[in-house]
Design a protein around this motif. Structure first.
Motif, mmCIF file in Angstrom:
data_model
loop_
_atom_site.group_PDB
_atom_site.id
_atom_site.type_symbol
_atom_site.label_atom_id
_atom_site.label_comp_id
_atom_site.label_asym_id
_atom_site.label_seq_id
_atom_site.Cartn_x
_atom_site.Cartn_y
_atom_site.Cartn_z
ATOM 1 N N GLN A 1 15.241 2.126 8.323
ATOM 2 C CA GLN A 1 14.032 1.308 8.383
ATOM 3 C C GLN A 1 14.348 -0.062 7.785
ATOM 4 O O GLN A 1 15.009 -0.169 6.777
ATOM 5 C CB GLN A 1 12.897 1.962 7.603
ATOM 6 N N ALA A 2 13.854 -1.117 8.444
ATOM 7 C CA ALA A 2 14.103 -2.461 7.954
ATOM 8 C C ALA A 2 13.426 -2.663 6.615
ATOM 9 O O ALA A 2 12.309 -2.211 6.397
ATOM 10 C CB ALA A 2 13.575 -3.462 8.970
ATOM 11 N N GLN A 3 14.094 -3.363 5.717
ATOM 12 C CA GLN A 3 13.555 -3.609 4.391
ATOM 13 C C GLN A 3 13.809 -5.029 3.968
ATOM 14 O O GLN A 3 14.842 -5.616 4.298
ATOM 15 C CB GLN A 3 14.240 -2.684 3.363
ATOM 16 N N LEU A 4 12.863 -5.575 3.239
ATOM 17 C CA LEU A 4 13.018 -6.862 2.586
ATOM 18 C C LEU A 4 12.787 -6.640 1.100
ATOM 19 O O LEU A 4 11.754 -6.089 0.712
ATOM 20 C CB LEU A 4 12.013 -7.877 3.125
ATOM 21 N N VAL A 5 13.726 -7.059 0.277
ATOM 22 C CA VAL A 5 13.628 -6.840 -1.161
ATOM 23 C C VAL A 5 13.746 -8.173 -1.883
ATOM 24 O O VAL A 5 14.778 -8.847 -1.775
ATOM 25 C CB VAL A 5 14.714 -5.870 -1.652
ATOM 26 N N GLU A 6 12.681 -8.517 -2.625
ATOM 27 C CA GLU A 6 12.659 -9.777 -3.366
ATOM 28 C C GLU A 6 13.145 -9.578 -4.797
ATOM 29 O O GLU A 6 13.020 -8.486 -5.357
ATOM 30 C CB GLU A 6 11.241 -10.360 -3.423
ATOM 31 N N SER A 7 13.635 -10.669 -5.371
ATOM 32 C CA SER A 7 13.998 -10.691 -6.781
ATOM 33 C C SER A 7 13.881 -12.115 -7.298
ATOM 34 O O SER A 7 13.799 -13.058 -6.499
ATOM 35 C CB SER A 7 15.423 -10.162 -6.998
ATOM 36 N N GLY A 8 13.857 -12.250 -8.618
ATOM 37 C CA GLY A 8 13.891 -13.577 -9.218
ATOM 38 C C GLY A 8 12.592 -14.061 -9.810
ATOM 39 O O GLY A 8 12.547 -15.141 -10.412
ATOM 40 N N GLY A 9 11.512 -13.304 -9.656
ATOM 41 C CA GLY A 9 10.258 -13.722 -10.253
ATOM 42 C C GLY A 9 10.287 -13.588 -11.763
ATOM 43 O O GLY A 9 11.234 -13.059 -12.340
ATOM 44 N N GLY A 10 9.238 -14.088 -12.393
ATOM 45 C CA GLY A 10 9.151 -13.973 -13.847
ATOM 46 C C GLY A 10 8.167 -14.949 -14.428
ATOM 47 O O GLY A 10 7.352 -15.538 -13.725
ATOM 48 N N LEU A 11 8.259 -15.098 -15.747
ATOM 49 C CA LEU A 11 7.384 -16.001 -16.496
ATOM 50 C C LEU A 11 8.166 -17.252 -16.875
ATOM 51 O O LEU A 11 9.276 -17.163 -17.399
ATOM 52 C CB LEU A 11 6.872 -15.296 -17.751
ATOM 53 N N VAL A 12 7.569 -18.407 -16.599
ATOM 54 C CA VAL A 12 8.232 -19.671 -16.903
ATOM 55 C C VAL A 12 7.189 -20.675 -17.372
ATOM 56 O O VAL A 12 6.017 -20.596 -16.973
ATOM 57 C CB VAL A 12 9.006 -20.186 -15.659
ATOM 58 N N GLY B 1 9.296 -25.888 -15.530
ATOM 59 C CA GLY B 1 10.517 -25.114 -15.400
ATOM 60 C C GLY B 1 10.849 -24.788 -13.955
ATOM 61 O O GLY B 1 10.172 -25.231 -13.014
ATOM 62 N N SER B 2 11.905 -23.989 -13.796
ATOM 63 C CA SER B 2 12.404 -23.637 -12.461
ATOM 64 C C SER B 2 12.633 -22.136 -12.356
ATOM 65 O O SER B 2 12.916 -21.459 -13.357
ATOM 66 C CB SER B 2 13.731 -24.352 -12.177
ATOM 67 N N LEU B 3 12.514 -21.650 -11.136
ATOM 68 C CA LEU B 3 12.877 -20.278 -10.805
ATOM 69 C C LEU B 3 13.501 -20.280 -9.414
ATOM 70 O O LEU B 3 13.177 -21.139 -8.581
ATOM 71 C CB LEU B 3 11.659 -19.352 -10.791
ATOM 72 N N ARG B 4 14.335 -19.287 -9.184
ATOM 73 C CA ARG B 4 14.922 -19.125 -7.848
ATOM 74 C C ARG B 4 14.621 -17.712 -7.370
ATOM 75 O O ARG B 4 15.018 -16.735 -8.007
ATOM 76 C CB ARG B 4 16.436 -19.356 -7.871
ATOM 77 N N LEU B 5 13.918 -17.620 -6.278
ATOM 78 C CA LEU B 5 13.618 -16.332 -5.657
ATOM 79 C C LEU B 5 14.638 -16.032 -4.572
ATOM 80 O O LEU B 5 15.059 -16.941 -3.840
ATOM 81 C CB LEU B 5 12.217 -16.337 -5.044
ATOM 82 N N SER B 6 15.014 -14.773 -4.483
ATOM 83 C CA SER B 6 15.929 -14.352 -3.433
ATOM 84 C C SER B 6 15.363 -13.137 -2.702
ATOM 85 O O SER B 6 14.631 -12.340 -3.302
ATOM 86 C CB SER B 6 17.299 -13.988 -4.026
#
Length: 118
Positions: free
Chosen positions: A1-12, A16-21
């Protein structure tokens, strides 16, 4: 089954900066439009940024000049670099992949929370 998995969130903190993948199992290829959407509490989900098969990009007016979307089809990934974050960017961010085959078929990740404190 196709899946999309995110990462990189958080508290800032604001400014500031964040990078989501997002990694897609067979879902981020040269056949898919890919992008990021977000949904804040009590609000509708909205498009943040999208990158087309030909590499062209669109951004929500509220993030232009601050966010940059990129994709790597060989690694099945799409990323969102977020700079100069403001509290209004606080939301759950969702990775999206869309296949156009007559109709548009959308696939979504589970989301990653981004919280920007003032």
């Amino acid at each position: 089954q196709a899946q999309l998995v995110e990462s990189g969130g958080g508290l800032v903190q604001a400014g500031g900066s964040l990078r989501l993948s997002c990694v897609g199992s067979r879902m981020i290829s040269d056949r898919h439009i890919v992008g990021w959407h977000r949904q804040a509490p009590g609000k509708q989900r909205e498009l943040v940024a999208e990158i087309a098969i030909n590499g062209s990009t669109i951004y929500a007016d509220s993030v232009k000049g601050r966010f940059t979307i990129s994709r790597d089809n060989a690694k099945n990934t799409v990323s969102l670099q977020m700079n100069s974050l403001i509290p209004e960017d606080t939301a759950n961010y969702y990775c999206n992949a869309a296949l156009i085959a007559g109709l548009r078929y959308d696939f979504w990740g589970q989301g990653t929370q981004v919280t920007v404190s003032s």
